[in-house]
Design a protein around this motif. Structure first.
Motif, PDB file in Angstrom:
ATOM      1  N   GLN A  65      28.313  48.733  38.405  1.00  0.00           N
ATOM      2  CA  GLN A  65      28.956  47.424  38.417  1.00  0.00           C
ATOM      3  C   GLN A  65      28.178  46.396  37.583  1.00  0.00           C
ATOM      4  OE1 GLN A  65      32.082  45.905  40.007  1.00  0.00           O
ATOM      5  NE2 GLN A  65      32.297  47.947  39.129  1.00  0.00           N
ATOM      6  N   ARG A  66      28.030  46.743  36.314  1.00  0.00           N
ATOM      7  CA  ARG A  66      27.368  45.844  35.379  1.00  0.00           C
ATOM      8  C   ARG A  66      28.223  45.652  34.132  1.00  0.00           C
ATOM      9  NH1 ARG A  66      21.039  47.966  35.657  1.00  0.00           N
ATOM     10  NH2 ARG A  66      20.519  46.901  37.612  1.00  0.00           N
ATOM     11  N   LEU A  67      28.121  44.452  33.587  1.00  0.00           N
ATOM     12  CA  LEU A  67      28.813  44.105  32.355  1.00  0.00           C
ATOM     13  C   LEU A  67      27.787  43.952  31.245  1.00  0.00           C
ATOM     14  CD1 LEU A  67      31.345  43.042  30.755  1.00  0.00           C
ATOM     15  CD2 LEU A  67      30.703  40.757  31.592  1.00  0.00           C
ATOM     16  N   TYR A  68      28.025  44.637  30.118  1.00  0.00           N
ATOM     17  CA  TYR A  68      27.130  44.572  28.966  1.00  0.00           C
ATOM     18  C   TYR A  68      27.820  43.810  27.844  1.00  0.00           C
ATOM     19  CZ  TYR A  68      24.326  48.101  31.338  1.00  0.00           C
ATOM     20  OH  TYR A  68      23.553  48.773  32.261  1.00  0.00           O
ATOM     21  N   ALA A 107      28.741  41.893  40.740  1.00  0.00           N
ATOM     22  CA  ALA A 107      28.838  41.448  42.137  1.00  0.00           C
ATOM     23  C   ALA A 107      28.555  39.955  42.256  1.00  0.00           C
ATOM     24  CB  ALA A 107      27.875  42.237  43.012  1.00  0.00           C
ATOM     25  N   THR A 108      27.550  39.496  41.515  1.00  0.00           N
ATOM     26  CA  THR A 108      27.181  38.071  41.555  1.00  0.00           C
ATOM     27  C   THR A 108      27.723  37.304  40.358  1.00  0.00           C
ATOM     28  OG1 THR A 108      25.114  38.478  40.353  1.00  0.00           O
ATOM     29  CG2 THR A 108      25.054  38.651  42.757  1.00  0.00           C
ATOM     30  N   GLU A 109      28.115  38.041  39.327  1.00  0.00           N
ATOM     31  CA  GLU A 109      28.578  37.473  38.055  1.00  0.00           C
ATOM     32  C   GLU A 109      27.540  36.531  37.454  1.00  0.00           C
ATOM     33  OE1 GLU A 109      33.362  37.925  38.116  1.00  0.00           O
ATOM     34  OE2 GLU A 109      32.562  36.126  39.107  1.00  0.00           O
ATOM     35  N   LYS A 110      26.304  37.034  37.467  1.00  0.00           N
ATOM     36  CA  LYS A 110      25.187  36.299  36.861  1.00  0.00           C
ATOM     37  C   LYS A 110      24.367  37.253  35.992  1.00  0.00           C
ATOM     38  CE  LYS A 110      24.726  32.826  40.509  1.00  0.00           C
ATOM     39  NZ  LYS A 110      23.822  32.243  41.531  1.00  0.00           N
ATOM     40  N   GLN A 111      23.730  36.705  34.953  1.00  0.00           N
ATOM     41  CA  GLN A 111      22.890  37.525  34.092  1.00  0.00           C
ATOM     42  C   GLN A 111      21.673  38.018  34.860  1.00  0.00           C
ATOM     43  OE1 GLN A 111      22.130  36.325  29.942  1.00  0.00           O
ATOM     44  NE2 GLN A 111      19.943  36.585  30.336  1.00  0.00           N
ATOM     45  N   ILE A 112      21.405  39.326  34.720  1.00  0.00           N
ATOM     46  CA  ILE A 112      20.250  39.906  35.431  1.00  0.00           C
ATOM     47  C   ILE A 112      19.224  40.490  34.468  1.00  0.00           C
ATOM     48  CG2 ILE A 112      21.499  40.404  37.556  1.00  0.00           C
ATOM     49  CD1 ILE A 112      21.747  43.331  36.532  1.00  0.00           C
ATOM     50  N   GLY A 113      19.522  40.467  33.192  1.00  0.00           N
ATOM     51  CA  GLY A 113      18.556  41.011  32.249  1.00  0.00           C
ATOM     52  C   GLY A 113      19.096  41.059  30.838  1.00  0.00           C
ATOM     53  N   THR A 114      18.233  41.494  29.919  1.00  0.00           N
ATOM     54  CA  THR A 114      18.623  41.690  28.524  1.00  0.00           C
ATOM     55  C   THR A 114      17.959  42.952  27.988  1.00  0.00           C
ATOM     56  OG1 THR A 114      16.775  40.323  27.753  1.00  0.00           O
ATOM     57  CG2 THR A 114      18.895  39.210  28.053  1.00  0.00           C
ATOM     58  N   ILE A 115      18.561  43.496  26.954  1.00  0.00           N
ATOM     59  CA  ILE A 115      17.962  44.598  26.203  1.00  0.00           C
ATOM     60  C   ILE A 115      17.764  44.056  24.788  1.00  0.00           C
ATOM     61  CG2 ILE A 115      18.204  47.006  25.478  1.00  0.00           C
ATOM     62  CD1 ILE A 115      20.396  47.201  27.737  1.00  0.00           C
ATOM     63  N   GLU A 116      16.523  44.006  24.325  1.00  0.00           N
ATOM     64  CA  GLU A 116      16.230  43.261  23.105  1.00  0.00           C
ATOM     65  C   GLU A 116      15.577  44.104  22.001  1.00  0.00           C
ATOM     66  OE1 GLU A 116      14.636  39.327  23.705  1.00  0.00           O
ATOM     67  OE2 GLU A 116      15.248  39.302  25.813  1.00  0.00           O
ATOM     68  N   VAL A 129      21.354  42.667  23.940  1.00  0.00           N
ATOM     69  CA  VAL A 129      22.501  42.866  24.823  1.00  0.00           C
ATOM     70  C   VAL A 129      22.223  42.116  26.114  1.00  0.00           C
ATOM     71  CG1 VAL A 129      23.814  44.536  26.204  1.00  0.00           C
ATOM     72  CG2 VAL A 129      23.135  45.115  23.863  1.00  0.00           C
ATOM     73  N   ASN A 130      23.152  41.245  26.525  1.00  0.00           N
ATOM     74  CA  ASN A 130      23.039  40.559  27.810  1.00  0.00           C
ATOM     75  C   ASN A 130      23.652  41.435  28.895  1.00  0.00           C
ATOM     76  OD1 ASN A 130      23.595  38.364  25.577  1.00  0.00           O
ATOM     77  ND2 ASN A 130      22.372  37.350  27.130  1.00  0.00           N
ATOM     78  N   VAL A 131      23.040  41.445  30.066  1.00  0.00           N
ATOM     79  CA  VAL A 131      23.509  42.278  31.169  1.00  0.00           C
ATOM     80  C   VAL A 131      23.844  41.394  32.369  1.00  0.00           C
ATOM     81  CG1 VAL A 131      23.054  44.290  32.595  1.00  0.00           C
ATOM     82  CG2 VAL A 131      21.952  44.088  30.354  1.00  0.00           C
ATOM     83  N   VAL A 132      25.063  41.552  32.889  1.00  0.00           N
ATOM     84  CA  VAL A 132      25.546  40.751  34.011  1.00  0.00           C
ATOM     85  C   VAL A 132      25.845  41.653  35.201  1.00  0.00           C
ATOM     86  CG1 VAL A 132      27.493  39.345  34.833  1.00  0.00           C
ATOM     87  CG2 VAL A 132      26.484  38.899  32.579  1.00  0.00           C
ATOM     88  N   ASP A 133      25.395  41.235  36.389  1.00  0.00           N
ATOM     89  CA  ASP A 133      25.746  41.915  37.634  1.00  0.00           C
ATOM     90  C   ASP A 133      27.137  41.455  38.032  1.00  0.00           C
ATOM     91  OD1 ASP A 133      26.111  42.711  40.269  1.00  0.00           O
ATOM     92  OD2 ASP A 133      24.039  42.315  40.854  1.00  0.00           O
ATOM     93  N   THR A 175      32.921  30.553  34.368  1.00  0.00           N
ATOM     94  CA  THR A 175      32.190  30.794  33.128  1.00  0.00           C
ATOM     95  C   THR A 175      30.798  31.292  33.487  1.00  0.00           C
ATOM     96  OG1 THR A 175      33.399  29.087  31.913  1.00  0.00           O
ATOM     97  CG2 THR A 175      31.265  29.740  31.034  1.00  0.00           C
ATOM     98  N   ILE A 176      30.341  32.335  32.795  1.00  0.00           N
ATOM     99  CA  ILE A 176      28.998  32.869  33.012  1.00  0.00           C
ATOM    100  C   ILE A 176      28.142  32.499  31.800  1.00  0.00           C
ATOM    101  CG2 ILE A 176      27.610  34.932  33.445  1.00  0.00           C
ATOM    102  CD1 ILE A 176      30.215  36.319  34.404  1.00  0.00           C
TER     103      ILE A 176
END
Length: 333
Positions: free
Chosen positions: A50-53, A66-75, A60-64, A31-32
């Motif tokens: 290799q990013r998930l939006y 490769a690490t499957e962790k959140q790396i940022g947001t677009i707000e 919008v939450n942004v996940v890497d 679970t992320i």
């Protein structure tokens, strides 16, 4: 000698069979956890970076991946629905339904570049078509599609759809396929001429939402809420080849051309997994347990993992429990 060879071959097939069957089963991976407490809709994957939006209320939450962790947001948006990826221009595009706009951002920095107003209401589904090099937003409240140039960041056209649009998919060769939820049909759109050139009925399907495409075999897969079915459509002639049973409250569907698996994410805490045996033969091979209202998903064709966004709700209400938004990750066993 021939008998011995056949016996050995048979033993090999028997020994490999459980592994092949095993490889087609999906299990929970992780679970992320994500920030924010708004509602949620589409997910999208940028294969190049290799990013998930994940769309999420006003952000919008942004996940890497490769690490499957959140790396940022677009707000700072009003009501996000979908995300389209244009790697050629190094830009992403977000449909802001409540602002009647498409928001452009930089795929590397995640910084907002521009807010592009469209002359329509309720931009919802959104996609990039490589053939025409255009962004198409599908406007649920206007029965049309707004066409945006990803380079000039201006609206350059409109496609009249003849009904309420849902998901859409491009074949990369000049055609776009778009479900009309209220008409129980499938539009074929000429991406250059910006007009509908065919419309296929989806009966017995009703209330179609998600759509995906098997480009090699010219098959579209449309998932429908009213009959709880996935319709397999020959996009050359519009014939419905097969109807497969799926769960209730479906929203999205994805196809993996390598494993020949189709994933239908349902709001009833299941994802129906369907095996494509041939272009015209299909079977349900797994009903994957997910979580209530986990109805949208994205597929990473590189790892074959599927990602579903969801939050926990208070009882049977539509009130989200704070700090429960996440992505459920499932993988091949």
């Amino acid at each position: 000698m021939k008998k011995t060879i056949l016996t050995i071959a048979g033993l090999l097939l028997i020994s490999l069979a459980p592994k092949a069957l095993h490889a087609q089963t999906y299990v929970a991976d992780k679970t992320i956890d994500l920030t924010g407490d708004g509602g949620y809709d589409y997910l999208a994957i940028d294969k190049v970076n290799q990013r998930l939006y994940i769309s999420h209320g006003t952000m919008v939450n942004v996940v890497d991946l490769a690490t499957e962790k959140q790396i940022g947001t677009i707000e700072d948006m009003k009501g996000v629905h979908g995300i389209a990826i244009d790697n050629k221009a190094n830009r992403g595009f977000i449909s802001d339904g409540k602002a009647n706009a498409v928001v452009a951002f930089d795929l590397k920095t995640l910084k907002t570049i521009a807010t592009i107003p469209v002359d329509a209401k309720g931009p919802d589904a959104i996609m990039y078509d490589s053939y025409s090099d255009r962004i198409f937003s599908f406007n649920g409240e206007s029965n049309n599609s707004s066409v945006v140039d990803p380079n000039t960041l201006k609206q350059v056209g409109t496609v009249a759809l003849g009904g309420g649009p849902e998901f859409a998919v491009s074949d990369g060769k000049g055609l776009i396929y778009n479900n009309l939820e209220d008409k129980n049909s499938l539009n074929v759109i000429d991406a250059k001429a910006l007009k509908v050139i065919k419309n296929y009925p989806l009966a017995p399907g009703g209330g179609p939402t998600g759509i995906t495409l098997d480009e090699k075999n010219h098959r579209a897969f449309s998932v429908c809420r009213e009959n709880k079915g996935m319709e397999v459509v020959d996009v050359i002639n519009g014939k419905v080849i097969a109807t497969l049973p799926i769960g209730a409250g479906v929203d999205a569907v994805a196809y993996d051309p390598e494993t020949k698996l189709i994933f239908c994410s349902n709001g009833d805490a299941t994802t129906t997994i369907i095996k494509q045996e041939t272009a015209d033969k299909y079977s349900v091979i797994q009903t994957l347990k997910t979580q209530n209202r986990a109805k949208t998903l994205a597929l990473d064709t590189k790892t074959h993992k599927i990602y579903l966004s969801v939050a926990t709700y208070e009882g049977t209400t539509r009130k989200i429990v704070p700090n429960t938004f996440k992505v459920l990750v499932f993988k091949l066993q």
